[in-house]
Write a protein that holds these residues in place. Structure first.
Motif, short mmCIF file in Angstrom:
data_model
loop_
_atom_site.label_atom_id
_atom_site.label_comp_id
_atom_site.label_asym_id
_atom_site.label_seq_id
_atom_site.Cartn_x
_atom_site.Cartn_y
_atom_site.Cartn_z
N GLY A 148 17.69 17.56 -17.11
CA GLY A 148 16.82 18.23 -16.17
C GLY A 148 16.46 17.26 -15.06
N VAL A 149 15.67 17.72 -14.11
CA VAL A 149 15.22 16.85 -13.01
C VAL A 149 14.27 15.79 -13.57
CG1 VAL A 149 13.84 16.78 -10.90
CG2 VAL A 149 15.50 18.62 -11.25
N ILE A 150 14.54 14.54 -13.29
CA ILE A 150 13.67 13.46 -13.75
C ILE A 150 12.65 13.12 -12.66
CG2 ILE A 150 13.55 11.02 -14.41
CD1 ILE A 150 16.19 11.31 -15.82
N ALA A 151 11.41 13.37 -12.96
CA ALA A 151 10.32 13.04 -12.03
C ALA A 151 9.26 12.18 -12.70
CB ALA A 151 9.69 14.32 -11.47
N GLN A 152 9.38 11.99 -14.01
CA GLN A 152 8.43 11.16 -14.75
C GLN A 152 9.12 10.62 -16.00
OE1 GLN A 152 5.19 13.77 -15.76
NE2 GLN A 152 6.38 14.93 -17.23
N GLY A 153 8.48 9.68 -16.65
CA GLY A 153 9.03 9.07 -17.85
C GLY A 153 8.94 7.55 -17.78
N LYS A 154 8.81 6.92 -18.94
CA LYS A 154 8.64 5.46 -18.98
C LYS A 154 9.89 4.76 -18.48
CE LYS A 154 6.43 3.23 -22.29
NZ LYS A 154 6.09 2.58 -23.60
N ILE A 155 9.67 3.73 -17.66
CA ILE A 155 10.71 2.83 -17.21
C ILE A 155 10.30 1.44 -17.64
CG2 ILE A 155 9.67 2.75 -14.89
CD1 ILE A 155 12.49 2.17 -13.79
N GLU A 156 11.20 0.70 -18.31
CA GLU A 156 10.78 -0.54 -18.94
C GLU A 156 11.92 -1.56 -18.96
OE1 GLU A 156 7.67 -0.77 -22.33
OE2 GLU A 156 9.61 -0.75 -23.34
N LEU A 157 11.53 -2.84 -18.89
CA LEU A 157 12.49 -3.92 -19.00
C LEU A 157 11.98 -4.93 -20.02
CD1 LEU A 157 14.87 -5.54 -16.79
CD2 LEU A 157 13.02 -7.10 -17.34
N GLU A 162 10.83 -9.00 -25.41
CA GLU A 162 9.47 -9.01 -24.88
C GLU A 162 9.41 -8.19 -23.59
OE1 GLU A 162 7.94 -12.93 -24.42
OE2 GLU A 162 8.20 -13.45 -26.55
N VAL A 163 8.39 -7.31 -23.50
CA VAL A 163 8.26 -6.43 -22.34
C VAL A 163 7.93 -7.25 -21.10
CG1 VAL A 163 6.98 -4.53 -21.31
CG2 VAL A 163 7.56 -4.47 -23.75
N ARG A 164 8.70 -7.03 -20.06
CA ARG A 164 8.51 -7.72 -18.79
C ARG A 164 7.98 -6.75 -17.72
NH1 ARG A 164 11.78 -12.18 -16.73
NH2 ARG A 164 11.60 -13.45 -18.63
N GLN A 165 8.59 -5.58 -17.68
CA GLN A 165 8.18 -4.53 -16.74
C GLN A 165 7.95 -3.24 -17.53
OE1 GLN A 165 11.84 -5.25 -14.12
NE2 GLN A 165 10.33 -4.59 -12.59
N SER A 166 6.89 -2.51 -17.18
CA SER A 166 6.63 -1.23 -17.83
C SER A 166 5.81 -0.37 -16.89
CB SER A 166 5.89 -1.43 -19.16
OG SER A 166 5.77 -0.20 -19.85
N ALA A 167 6.30 0.83 -16.63
CA ALA A 167 5.62 1.75 -15.72
C ALA A 167 6.13 3.15 -15.99
CB ALA A 167 5.87 1.34 -14.26
N ASP A 168 5.81 4.07 -15.11
CA ASP A 168 6.29 5.44 -15.20
C ASP A 168 6.99 5.79 -13.90
OD1 ASP A 168 6.12 8.57 -15.08
OD2 ASP A 168 5.58 8.05 -17.14
N VAL A 169 8.11 6.48 -14.01
CA VAL A 169 8.88 6.88 -12.83
C VAL A 169 8.02 7.66 -11.84
CG1 VAL A 169 10.79 8.37 -12.10
CG2 VAL A 169 11.09 6.80 -14.02
N ALA A 217 13.19 6.61 -19.99
CA ALA A 217 13.07 7.65 -21.02
C ALA A 217 14.15 8.73 -20.86
CB ALA A 217 11.69 8.29 -20.96
N GLY A 218 14.88 9.00 -21.95
CA GLY A 218 15.87 10.05 -21.96
C GLY A 218 17.27 9.63 -21.56
N LEU A 219 17.45 8.35 -21.16
CA LEU A 219 18.75 7.87 -20.71
C LEU A 219 19.27 6.79 -21.63
CD1 LEU A 219 18.12 7.63 -16.86
CD2 LEU A 219 19.05 9.55 -18.14
#
Length: 228
Positions: A148-157, A162-169, A217-219
């Motif tokens: 579906g269309v991705i407009a939100q979801g966690k994006i993380e590195l 160890e988590v370096r980057q974490s946000a929401d699309v 998220a989802g990929l």
């Protein structure tokens, strides 16, 4: 047709349940998350987006080793949601921009931060800080009919777990349809184009031997190891 030498092979990315996706161009959106804009010393207000490009052959497949590049002591990964285009055109209206999307992937905008900083301070282009060999690791593409269309979801590195980057699309300053629409006023978007849509805050250096895991998220997760 005969050529002076054999032309390079077409760069492709695997696509779930589809034929390989031929990559035409790679556009990258700069400073598209407010906190990342701040950490880069920029004003996070909603100014017009700006773009830079990477060579198509900078694509590095998932689960690869990225050789540590020469000429830097500050290699930094930036996790990004990648949009793969199936249709093209100019002046694409925001309202239908999502219809032009083939699918989504997870990408890393690898950056030579020290090279970029030096170039910026001198008022010089910083292409070599962004467009070096293997500077665009990318996962397989998941077609939009799955996600579906991705407009939100966690994006993380993560680096070595160890988590370096974490946000929401959803935190993007310029949303994906707006980015597609605006880019199409500058160039004609074409099938096969990839758009790296920007990175959240938290970028930092990696060293030889580090394992980078980038997720949206989802990929399909993207995992890259920094080599020697």
């Amino acid at each position: 047709m005969k050529y002076a030498f054999a032309p390079p092979q077409i760069v492709t990315l695997p696509a779930m349940s589809c034929n390989p996706f031929p990559v035409r161009r790679i556009f990258c959106v700069g400073r598209n998350y407010p906190e990342h804009a701040r950490e880069m010393g920029a004003d996070p207000e909603r100014e017009l987006p700006f773009f830079f490009m990477k060579p198509t052959d900078a694509i590095l497949p998932n689960n690869s080793v990225l050789p540590y590049p020469p000429g830097t002591e500050n290699l930094q990964p930036e996790v990004e949601l990648v949009v793969a285009m199936q249709l093209g055109g100019r002046q694409i209206p925001i309202e239908i921009a999502n219809d032009y999307i083939f699918g989504y992937a997870v990408g890393l905008d690898m950056t030579l931060r020290d090279v970029q900083k030096t170039a910026r301070e001198k008022g010089l282009p910083w292409d070599m800080a962004k467009g070096f060999d293997h500077s665009a690791p990318c996962s397989a593409i998941t077609p939009e009919f799955y996600t579906g269309v991705i407009a939100q979801g966690k994006i993380e590195l993560k680096v070595n777990g160890e988590v370096r980057q974490s946000a929401d699309v959803s935190g993007m300053i310029w949303k994906i349809p707006e980015t597609i629409s605006y880019l199409s006023t500058l160039v004609e978007i074409c099938p096969g184009d990839l758009i790296f849509t920007g990175t959240p805050a938290g970028t930092g250096p990696v060293i030889k031997g580090d394992v980078i895991e980038a997720t949206v998220a989802g990929l399909e997760p993207l995992i890259i190891t920094i080599g020697s």
